[in-house]
Write an enzyme that holds these catalytic residues in place. Structure first.
Site, PDB file in Angstrom:
ATOM      1  N   ILE A   7       0.883  -1.155   0.000  1.00 24.97           N
ATOM      2  CA  ILE A   7       0.000   0.000   0.000  1.00 24.97           C
ATOM      3  C   ILE A   7       0.925   1.210   0.000  1.00 24.97           C
ATOM      4  O   ILE A   7       1.890   1.264   0.776  1.00 24.97           O
ATOM      5  CB  ILE A   7      -0.940   0.002   1.219  1.00 24.97           C
ATOM      6  CG1 ILE A   7      -1.918  -1.162   1.092  1.00 24.97           C
ATOM      7  CG2 ILE A   7      -1.691   1.318   1.336  1.00 24.97           C
ATOM      8  CD1 ILE A   7      -2.869  -1.314   2.238  1.00 24.97           C
ATOM      9  N   THR A   9       0.830   4.181   1.092  1.00 28.06           N
ATOM     10  CA  THR A   9       0.979   5.007   2.293  1.00 28.06           C
ATOM     11  C   THR A   9       1.635   4.279   3.457  1.00 28.06           C
ATOM     12  O   THR A   9       1.839   4.861   4.513  1.00 28.06           O
ATOM     13  CB  THR A   9      -0.405   5.530   2.744  1.00 28.06           C
ATOM     14  OG1 THR A   9      -1.262   4.409   2.968  1.00 28.06           O
ATOM     15  CG2 THR A   9      -1.004   6.469   1.706  1.00 28.06           C
ATOM     16  N   CYS A  10       1.999   3.025   3.269  1.00 31.74           N
ATOM     17  CA  CYS A  10       2.587   2.204   4.339  1.00 31.74           C
ATOM     18  C   CYS A  10       4.099   2.451   4.416  1.00 31.74           C
ATOM     19  O   CYS A  10       4.822   2.226   3.448  1.00 31.74           O
ATOM     20  CB  CYS A  10       2.284   0.730   4.066  1.00 31.74           C
ATOM     21  SG  CYS A  10       3.124  -0.414   5.170  1.00 31.74           S
ATOM     22  N   ASP A  11       4.572   2.907   5.576  1.00 23.17           N
ATOM     23  CA  ASP A  11       6.006   3.176   5.759  1.00 23.17           C
ATOM     24  C   ASP A  11       6.852   1.919   5.596  1.00 23.17           C
ATOM     25  O   ASP A  11       7.935   1.958   5.010  1.00 23.17           O
ATOM     26  CB  ASP A  11       6.272   3.779   7.136  1.00 23.17           C
ATOM     27  CG  ASP A  11       5.777   5.215   7.246  1.00 23.17           C
ATOM     28  OD1 ASP A  11       5.657   5.893   6.205  1.00 23.17           O
ATOM     29  OD2 ASP A  11       5.497   5.658   8.375  1.00 23.17           O
ATOM     30  N   ARG A  14       7.332   1.133   2.032  1.00 24.25           N
ATOM     31  CA  ARG A  14       8.346   2.018   1.426  1.00 24.25           C
ATOM     32  C   ARG A  14       9.754   1.526   1.743  1.00 24.25           C
ATOM     33  O   ARG A  14      10.640   1.540   0.886  1.00 24.25           O
ATOM     34  CB  ARG A  14       8.166   3.445   1.938  1.00 24.25           C
ATOM     35  CG  ARG A  14       6.976   4.135   1.344  1.00 24.25           C
ATOM     36  CD  ARG A  14       6.986   5.626   1.717  1.00 24.25           C
ATOM     37  NE  ARG A  14       5.635   6.103   1.678  1.00 24.25           N
ATOM     38  CZ  ARG A  14       4.975   6.632   2.694  1.00 24.25           C
ATOM     39  NH1 ARG A  14       5.562   6.791   3.853  1.00 24.25           N
ATOM     40  NH2 ARG A  14       3.729   7.019   2.569  1.00 24.25           N
TER      41      ARG A  14
END
Length: 115
Positions: A7, A9-11, A14
């Protein structure tokens, strides 16, 4: 070919992408929010990952479920919830060879992957 289920927006997702990029590994991505989670993809994932490990109980989505939904969770209702709320799936998921999935990411998890 590697596939990273993530996803945006998931740190942690990333960090996983950064680790793959730093190793120079070729991979495709599948955004669970944008690209969706089909019943067949979910079953493919659950063939490799136990349902208990597949649900992200630290997610905002999990916290927003009712107490009744959490307490009455079984295989059928869990699948229904995962399809309805793909963000309940623990991530990132890295598919190595169509048969092996690595769940989550911590520093060093991808060190043994060859470019």
């Amino acid at each position: 070919m590697l596939t990273l289920y993530k996803i945006d927006t998931c740190d942690t997702c990333r960090k996983a992408r950064r680790a793959l990029d730093e190793k120079g590994l070729a991979y495709t991505t599948h955004d669970l929010r944008k690209d969706g989670l089909s019943a067949s993809l979910l079953e493919h994932i659950l063939e490799q990952v136990p349902l208990s490990k597949a649900i992200n109980k630290r997610s905002k989505t999990w916290r927003e479920l009712s107490t009744e939904q959490k307490e009455s969770l079984d295989a059928t209702s869990a699948r229904r919830l995962l399809l309805e709320h793909p963000t309940l799936l623990k991530r990132p998921l890295l598919e190595l060879d169509g048969q092996t999935l690595l769940v989550g990411y911590q520093e060093g998890d991808y060190d043994d992957l060859a470019p």
